[in-house]
Design a protein around this motif. Structure first.
Motif, mmCIF file in Angstrom:
data_model
loop_
_atom_site.group_PDB
_atom_site.id
_atom_site.type_symbol
_atom_site.label_atom_id
_atom_site.label_comp_id
_atom_site.label_asym_id
_atom_site.label_seq_id
_atom_site.Cartn_x
_atom_site.Cartn_y
_atom_site.Cartn_z
ATOM 1 N N TYR A 164 -19.381 23.822 -34.374
ATOM 2 C CA TYR A 164 -20.669 24.483 -34.607
ATOM 3 C C TYR A 164 -21.773 23.864 -33.743
ATOM 4 O O TYR A 164 -22.638 24.575 -33.232
ATOM 5 C CB TYR A 164 -21.054 24.399 -36.083
ATOM 6 N N HIS A 165 -21.716 22.546 -33.610
ATOM 7 C CA HIS A 165 -22.718 21.860 -32.789
ATOM 8 C C HIS A 165 -22.658 22.353 -31.345
ATOM 9 O O HIS A 165 -23.698 22.631 -30.728
ATOM 10 C CB HIS A 165 -22.473 20.350 -32.836
ATOM 11 N N TRP A 168 -24.249 26.031 -31.300
ATOM 12 C CA TRP A 168 -25.678 26.248 -31.533
ATOM 13 C C TRP A 168 -26.561 25.438 -30.590
ATOM 14 O O TRP A 168 -27.615 25.924 -30.143
ATOM 15 C CB TRP A 168 -26.043 26.007 -32.997
ATOM 16 N N GLU A 279 -30.759 17.902 -36.941
ATOM 17 C CA GLU A 279 -29.428 18.218 -37.466
ATOM 18 C C GLU A 279 -28.859 17.025 -38.251
ATOM 19 O O GLU A 279 -28.235 17.196 -39.306
ATOM 20 C CB GLU A 279 -28.485 18.576 -36.323
#
Length: 288
Positions: A164-165, A168, A279
């Protein structure tokens, strides 16, 4: 926790197999002939190098030369550090490459001119990506490294939010870069040099933030990884050389930026750094 004492060789083997059937990654230490079956069956069989028999050494995967169990702990810690750094390397490289793909791929659909020349992409891949990424290998172990539970043996390298990092942050980096192109063209600035530099500076900010998944940079300390600090500083100097040295301007088709443009470039580059730090806060506050 259960403790078994004075067990027979076949019982040792059954214990190892039972742990494996429950999905555990089993390690076995031993020094005698009767330990050979369980050493062979274990995921990692560790034989004693000094007192161990030849049979146990042949059946094991690893030989402990000093017969000191604390060495096993040190080896586990070092293994976890290396694995962590491999994940950081992959997270950084793939995020940067994803951002470059988004920038080049989306710009035509927005009606923008080609934002990056081939030589710009080559420079970013070799210098901005490559040098800091290699320095991540020297990252020290994180404070909570040995407090974490063992990872599942079949866990993907992209688990725990790594995938996911990459997606995004790559999209964010591309958005910052494309916004720079839009803003620069609207204001009559040196847009292609700005796009090239913002992407490079964003990646340098990103590499400083991905040094840890759980610890903020100001707590980790800038000086805790000298190779990375030198790599980022050296890359920054090289990028400024591409912007301001006349012979580099000819090679890279860049133009010197004025102070206003340079400050704008630095400010846009910091967006990714702060987003990744945010994050971490979200991960600590709501996930872990």
């Amino acid at each position: 926790m259960s403790v078994y004492a004075r067990v027979a060789p076949e019982q040792k083997l059954r214990i190892v197999q039972a742990l494996q059937q429950k999905g555990h990654y089993a390690a076995m230490t031993g020094d005698g002939v009767n330990d050979a079956p369980s050493l062979k069956a274990a995921n990692i069989g560790i034989a004693m190098g000094i007192t161990g028999t030849d049979v146990s050494k042949e059946a094991s995967h690893m030989i402990l030369l000093d017969d000191n169990f604390s060495t096993i702990v040190k080896a586990v810690k070092e293994g976890r550090r290396i694995y962590d750094n491999i994940r950081k390397f992959i997270k950084y490289i793939l995020t940067c490459n994803t951002a470059e793909i988004w920038v080049v791929g989306i710009a035509p659909f927005l009606g923008f001119a080609n934002p990056l020349l081939p030589i710009h992409i080559l420079w970013i891949n070799l210098v901005t990506d490559g040098i800091p990424a290699l320095a991540l290998a020297g990252e020290k172990p994180e404070l909570d490294l040995m407090k974490r539970p063992p990872r599942p043996p079949k866990q993907s390298l992209f688990a725990e939010g790594v995938g996911y990092h990459i997606i995004w942050v790559g999209i964010l980096m591309a958005a910052v870069t494309l916004f720079t192109q839009y803003w620069a063209t609207q204001n009559g600035w040196h847009w292609q040099t700005l796009v090239f530099s913002v992407l490079a500076f964003s990646q340098l900010g990103h590499v400083m933030a991905v040094r840890s998944d759980r610890t903020f940079l100001f707590r980790q300390g800038l000086l805790s990884n000298y190779p990375l600090l030198l790599a980022v500083g050296g890359t920054l100097v090289l990028q400024l050389g591409v912007i301001y040295l006349p012979f580099m301007n000819e090679i890279f088709h860049t133009e010197p930026l004025n102070l206003k443009e340079l400050l704008f470039c630095g400010g846009m580059g910091l967006i990714v750094f702060h987003a990744v730090e945010l994050e971490k806060w979200v991960r600590i506050r709501f996930i872990n």
